[in-house]
Motif scaffolding. Structure first.
Motif, short mmCIF file in Angstrom:
data_model
loop_
_atom_site.label_atom_id
_atom_site.label_comp_id
_atom_site.label_asym_id
_atom_site.label_seq_id
_atom_site.Cartn_x
_atom_site.Cartn_y
_atom_site.Cartn_z
N ASP B 14 0.85 -1.19 0.00
CA ASP B 14 0.00 0.00 0.00
C ASP B 14 0.90 1.25 0.00
O ASP B 14 1.66 1.46 0.95
N PRO B 15 0.81 2.09 -1.05
CA PRO B 15 1.68 3.28 -1.12
C PRO B 15 1.51 4.22 0.09
O PRO B 15 2.43 4.97 0.41
N ASP B 16 0.36 4.16 0.75
CA ASP B 16 0.13 5.02 1.92
C ASP B 16 0.93 4.58 3.14
O ASP B 16 0.98 5.28 4.14
N LEU B 17 1.53 3.38 3.07
CA LEU B 17 2.31 2.92 4.22
C LEU B 17 3.79 3.29 4.14
O LEU B 17 4.59 2.86 4.95
N VAL B 18 4.18 4.10 3.15
CA VAL B 18 5.52 4.68 3.15
C VAL B 18 5.54 5.81 4.19
O VAL B 18 4.54 6.48 4.40
N THR B 19 6.68 6.00 4.84
CA THR B 19 6.78 7.10 5.81
C THR B 19 6.98 8.43 5.10
O THR B 19 7.37 8.48 3.93
N HIS B 52 4.70 7.88 -5.83
CA HIS B 52 5.32 9.02 -5.16
C HIS B 52 6.39 9.73 -5.99
O HIS B 52 6.82 10.82 -5.62
#
Lengths: 245, 245
Positions: B14-19, B52
């Motif tokens: 899930d790209p949203d789980l990158v910091t 991103h």
């Protein structure tokens, strides 16, 4: 309207280690609760949250975070009061409430106890969590340590479980990570030295904060104690590139 | 100009789980390498990176990610070629090169092998890592599992280390997490059932991707195999709130 309680892992201390999802949940929640030691003292999670959230949505609840005596009356009473505060927020009209925890809400967090308490008071409560970077991972990155590769095994345990459990983990596992190691640090050091595993071990406290302390364990004085929230990584001896694949 | 190689953990899918830090490093790097199985097949890390990063800065390098035979000639040759590609990027003027890995670059990642290879070719290379959410943490959040609380211990190991190592971990640890469990899934299920620990165990694959599969292990057919990158969490039986503190 459904009541949604989201435990958001905000990482060890550096606000940049929150995930994109964590930032979004914190930004969209009607209320963001942060656990503190006392109502007039900002907590570590709060400092990270305030880097991402409008301040008037942040509310403190007291958690007996450093209580070492198990489920003490002080702890029970703190959970009950925190649960009531969250339930009150839903009763006052909040649809989504976020609860920020340092690290990850499913790794040695008190979020699950809070969620159980709130669920008793709020019928139909939906509970979710957003993972966060753990101290173990942040210390690995800051110290240039590899936690595990190839077929290596990793053990994680708090030193509140006793030094004997730590020794057993060292005997059976490749990498052993100890949490809450502060006052046990001299014993940890002695145990690692006796096993020839002091080399490569790293110590970390206050990760990402102004008073951050990251050092090879060999550079920590043998009799020094450290803060409660300390981490020690003891990796295995490693040989060739990819030798453990 | 100094050469800086940053291993960026981009989480399970899930790209949203990158910091926030991971997103920034990916955005600022001169070149972003992503590991793929073959040059014409986008990888899991790449899909997250492309959410991103401007596409023209992304370059594929082939890694024999699914090779199960240890350090095979195919693997050695893939690391050498990838190392050369990264060294070439520095030679062509890049100051900062990011290398995206699924999960965390210090947890069962091949980033450390790549960094060793590049360091041999690029004098003064600075190597850093940015931690990322691991599959274990994402599966815990998506399945509503608590990985560890109070004094509980956690063991993490890949099933490429053998089912006997998995059984030993179950005997000694509270929560046991198995990676790379796909073809061993029937054996894992049988071992957990024999120990009365099937209840509460959860299975996950393709976390955060369109074909995500998250289920209680009891709902996975007893003879079913699963993808290579599968995760099984087996938590301990738990009693009262905070009972393990």
């Amino acid at each position: 309207m459904s009541a949604r309680l989201v435990g958001v892992g905000v990482g060890p201390g550096d606000p940049d280690l929150v995930t994109v999802k964590g930032v979004r949940v914190l930004a969209e929640a009607d209320v963001v609760f942060v656990p503190v030691m006392a109502l007039d003292v900002p907590g570590r999670a709060e400092a990270t949250v305030r880097a991402h959230v409008t301040h008037d949505r942040v509310r403190r609840v007291v958690f007996a975070l450093d209580d070492r005596g198990g489920v003490t009356p002080r702890r029970e009473s703190a959970w009950a009061a925190a649960g009531s505060a969250v339930a009150d927020a839903f009763a006052a009209g909040a649809g989504t409430v976020a609860f920020a925890t340092i690290g990850d809400p499913n790794v040695y967090s008190t979020f699950s106890y809070l969620a159980d308490t709130v669920a008793e008071a709020v019928p139909g409560l939906v509970v979710e969590t957003v993972p966060g970077i753990t101290a173990m991972q942040d210390l690995a990155a800051r110290s240039g340590s590899v936690l595990c590769e190839g077929t290596e095994s990793l053990a994680l345990l708090p030193l509140t479980a006793g030094i004997a459990a730590y020794e057993e983990a060292l005997d059976a596992f490749d990498t052993v990570v100890a949490y809450k190691g502060g006052r046990h640090l001299p014993a940890v050091r002695a145990v690692l030295e006796a096993r020839g595993r002091l080399e490569g071990a790293v110590f970390g406290a206050a990760l990402g904060l102004p008073d951050e302390d990251v050092r090879p364990l060999t550079e920590v004085p043998a009799d020094a104690e450290a803060p409660y929230l300390s981490t020690v990584i003891a990796p295995p001896a490693r040989g060739t590139r990819g030798g453990r694949l």
